[in-house]
Design a protein around this motif. Structure first.
Motif: not given
Length: 794
Positions: A639-664
């Motif tokens: 899948x093109x990388x710019x179509x990936x799902x990200x852990x942004x402000x409205x889509x995150x597990x609270x307690x973890x910094x945004x955009x840090x959950x998921x593949x690195x």
């Protein structure tokens, strides 16, 4: 009034004796005759009455001397000064406003009758506030020049606390059960330990009413309760005694329907869902009456009357119910009007209305129109009134009274980031453009890494059947820092347009078309796809075989054109927009590329939330929120990388910094100081996630009342306890186990946290504060216990 025994007099002069502050010219204007004319005794009596109605005079006497008429008056004193002493709960400004309404203000004549009205109403206010020992006095100090100084002395008294509540006579239900039905309590609830158990007479009456309903709904037709309130001297406390007489339980033997019901008899009978020998239930019977009235109002019978006549058999403990129904006159809607829409055009509001002019009145259609208007963001406080026409015996005008909210917002912001530098953002939105119901929204972001512009146009009711047209134009110039020497610049521009079809009042379906132009430029590219690395065990590991998180072709300069088919479905039954108290909202969306695109992929997203009230007052609400997405290529590529799902402000597990959950992203590292994330041997894992093609997030929340918060603030503040669970995966991930990095294809790897959240609907928009404690985490996770953001949480 001393007059000669004549019927008519000729008056050549009118005199006033005793005027001090009231102008003579004003007094003459209240005389109902003119100098030189014939005057009767009735004219003089009406003139005296007219002068008294000014409220300026205490006494008036009239004398007739030759051809002159003399009014001897005693003016009421003029209020020179007003002082208020002893008030703390009621501010002076409130007192002065009420005094002015009674005509008690400096410079006005003093009316002693207003004094009694003032004292009575102020005492009544303190009485309803729980201050039964309050005392109000109004002292007058008259001066020789017919002026008076007023001094208001107030002793507000103390609030009376409830010492204890005693229950006598209850046999079926325990004391704890009965106390739970009362709002007045002699103990403090756990969620508000500082609350004082204050006695209010009005609340006690309401509690007795609720207790009576409780018994009447369980068959106790002859239930009765007697209250006794004992005030404890010099203690500011009361004891409450409730003497209960439960009586026996009664069953309903049968019911009858009486009245000329035309063709509606069978339908009304079906609404009376009472079985023989079931226990008497007043609430159920009242609900049946409401259903029958509503059914008749759906067919134009607005003023129907239903009288329940119970026939009691005390020996058998049974009741026969007679439903006496009078449907009365049938009405049609003559005209539908709107009131309060200063900007919004009538046609914008009228297209939400379901009732048709000239048709029979239908309460259901009227209510559906009100609900449809309530869903418009800039319309609120909607009231429906019916105005009966006198010139038409069976016609009624329906008026929707409403208020408009400001529909335009402009926001500016500045920020600074270590990577992005100084950041500037601005947004402009305008709903109900020129009163047309259309809206326009645009936003701009500018920093060292990004240049972003977005424009959204919404045209509600593009078609007469309720179909909306949404068009979005966008441009984004963003830099991806792949490693220390390579930067990928993605320039994206395009548009999306879709039609939103109204299925019914709670469901919508969207379908549309989108075009995206992605220009990819790899600056200072140093890429060797055959590069190999030797680890500490001298094992050769190919970079490509370990983790190719970004497609090879995207590391080269390229131009990608994508045409997509977009579709979605929305189900919305939420009650209240910003702080829902019940209902469900489910959003299902998807898109896929169509022939002619350089890429070939698809994406799906499901987002659903359910609010479940746990009590009648809806203070405790259980929220379940589930969000999942998946996307993949239709060929062998990722899948093109710019179509990936990200852990942004409205889509995150609270307690973890945004955009840090998921593949690195994993880079080859020559110097350990160059790695800011997790490192192993010659490899460095980035702090931020590059996203993935699979996503799952769920939130369980218990919305609870905020301690010590006043009732008027509850519509702006909400608190909750939450459990968050979720993660983002890359199902195309390839990993060598000896590298010991996180396995981002293993669906068992999840993140979770518990915490508390506070939401505030502030003047600048919804603010969300949360404090979370991670329960399950990866050792490389970037924790952030306290988080804050602007915008609706879910």
């Amino acid at each position: 009034m001393n007059l000669c025994a004549k019927n008519l007099w000729t008056i050549k002069n009118i005199e006033f004796q005793g005027l001090r502050y009231f102008p003579k010219a004003e007094a003459l204007r209240n005389i109902l005759f003119n100098i030189g004319g014939k005057v009767s005794q009735n004219d003089i009596q009406k003139s005296i009455k007219s002068l008294f109605q000014t409220g300026k005079f205490e006494d008036i006497k009239v004398f007739f001397s030759k051809e002159s008429l003399i009014f001897k008056v005693i003016e009421r004193p003029l209020i020179y000064h007003i002082s208020i002493v002893g008030n703390h709960i009621i501010k002076n400004s409130i007192f002065n406003q009420y005094l002015n309404q009674l005509g008690i203000e400096e410079g006005q004549h003093y009316n002693p009758y207003s004094k009694d009205i003032f004292i009575k109403n102020i005492k009544q206010f303190y009485y309803h506030s729980g201050r039964y020992q309050a005392n109000v006095q109004l002292l007058t100090n008259f001066s020789s020049n017919n002026r008076v100084n007023l001094k208001i002395l107030i002793n507000e008294g103390n609030l009376l606390k409830i010492n204890n509540i005693q229950i006598f006579g209850n046999k079926t239900f325990s004391r704890d059960k009965i106390i739970s039905l009362l709002k007045l309590k002699d103990y403090k609830p756990w969620w508000n330990l500082l609350e004082k158990c204050i006695y209010y007479d009005d609340q006690l009456e309401e509690d007795i009413g609720n207790l009576t309903k409780f018994y009447l709904n369980r068959g106790y037709y002859n239930f009765h309760v007697k209250k006794i309130v004992n005030f404890l001297k010099d203690q500011n406390k009361v004891n409450i005694i409730l003497k209960i007489s439960e009586g026996s339980k009664y069953k309903i033997n049968r019911f009858y329907i009486n009245g000329n019901l035309l063709q509606y008899y069978d339908k009304i009978k079906n609404l009376i869902n009472i079985n023989n020998k079931e226990f008497y239930n007043k609430e159920k019977i009242d609900l049946i009456v409401q259903k029958i009235k509503y059914f008749l109002s759906e067919n134009g019978y607005i003023n129907s009357q239903i009288i329940i006549d119970p026939k009691i058999n005390s020996k058998n403990k049974t009741i026969i119910l007679d439903f006496n129904v009078n449907i009365n006159q049938r009405y049609f809607v003559n005209k539908i009007c709107f009131k309060g829409n200063e900007l919004t055009k009538d046609e914008v509001l009228r297209r939400e209305i379901k009732q048709i002019e000239g048709e029979w009145f239908n309460s259901k259609l009227i209510d559906l129109g009100k609900e449809s208007l309530e869903k418009i963001n800039y319309i609120h406080d909607i009231k429906v009134t019916k105005n009966f026409l006198y010139n038409k015996s069976n016609a009624v005008n329906v008026t929707y009274e409403l208020k408009e909210s400001p529909t335009g917002t402009i926001n500016f912001g500045l920020g600074y980031g270590k990577d992005s530098g100084l950041s500037f953002n601005a947004s402009l939105s305008k709903d109900n453009l020129f009163g047309s119901g259309n809206s326009i929204k645009t936003s701009i972001i500018k920093n060292d890494n990004q240049k972003y512009v977005d424009l959204l146009l919404t045209y509600p009711y593009f078609l007469d059947n309720g179909t909306n047209l949404n068009t979005r134009l966008f441009y984004n110039d963003f830099q991806y820092h792949l490693n220390g020497v390579s930067t990928l610049v993605k320039q994206t521009s395009g548009f999306e347009s879709d039609l939103s079809f109204l299925i019914n009042d709670v469901n919508r379906a969207n379908i549309g078309f989108g075009y995206t132009r992605n220009s990819l430029i790899n600056k200072n590219s140093v890429t060797n796809h055959n590069n190999s690395v030797i680890d500490s065990k001298n094992k050769i590991v190919l970079l490509n075989s370990m983790n190719q998180t970004i497609n090879d072709r995207f590391l080269k300069n390229s131009l990608v054109n994508d045409f997509t088919l977009n579709y979605s479905f929305l189900h919305n039954t939420l009650k209240n927009l910003y702080f829902p108290i019940s209902g469900n909202q489910t959003y299902l969306s998807g898109k896929n590329t169509i022939p002619g695109s350089d890429d070939s992929f698809y994406k799906f997203l499901l987002d659903t939330e359910q609010y479940i009230p746990l009590d009648k007052e809806k203070k405790f609400i259980f929220l379940t929120h589930f969000k999942a997405g998946f996307g993949d290529s239709l060929n062998q590529e990722k899948l093109p990388f710019y179509e990936n799902f990200h852990s942004n402000i409205l889509n995150n597990v609270r307690g973890f910094r945004v955009n840090t959950i998921g593949p690195k992203k994993i880079d080859i590292m020559n110097n350990s100081k160059e790695c800011f994330g997790y490192q192993h041997n010659n490899f460095c894992e980035s702090l931020d996630s590059i996203g993935g093609n699979a996503m799952f997030m769920t939130n369980l929340e218990l919305i609870v009342p905020i301690p010590f918060l006043k009732e008027e603030y509850k519509q702006f503040l909400r608190s909750s306890l939450f459990l968050d669970v979720g993660n983002i995966w890359d199902t195309r991930w390839k990993d060598q186990k000896n590298i010991h990095f996180t396995d981002f294809i293993n669906l068992k790897n999840i993140y979770s946290s518990v915490g508390v959240s506070l939401q505030w609907f502030s003047p600048i928009g919804p603010l969300v504060f949360s404090y979370a404690h991670p329960m399950q985490k990866n050792e490389n996770s970037q924790l952030e216990a306290f988080q804050f953001n602007i915008g609706k949480n879910w």
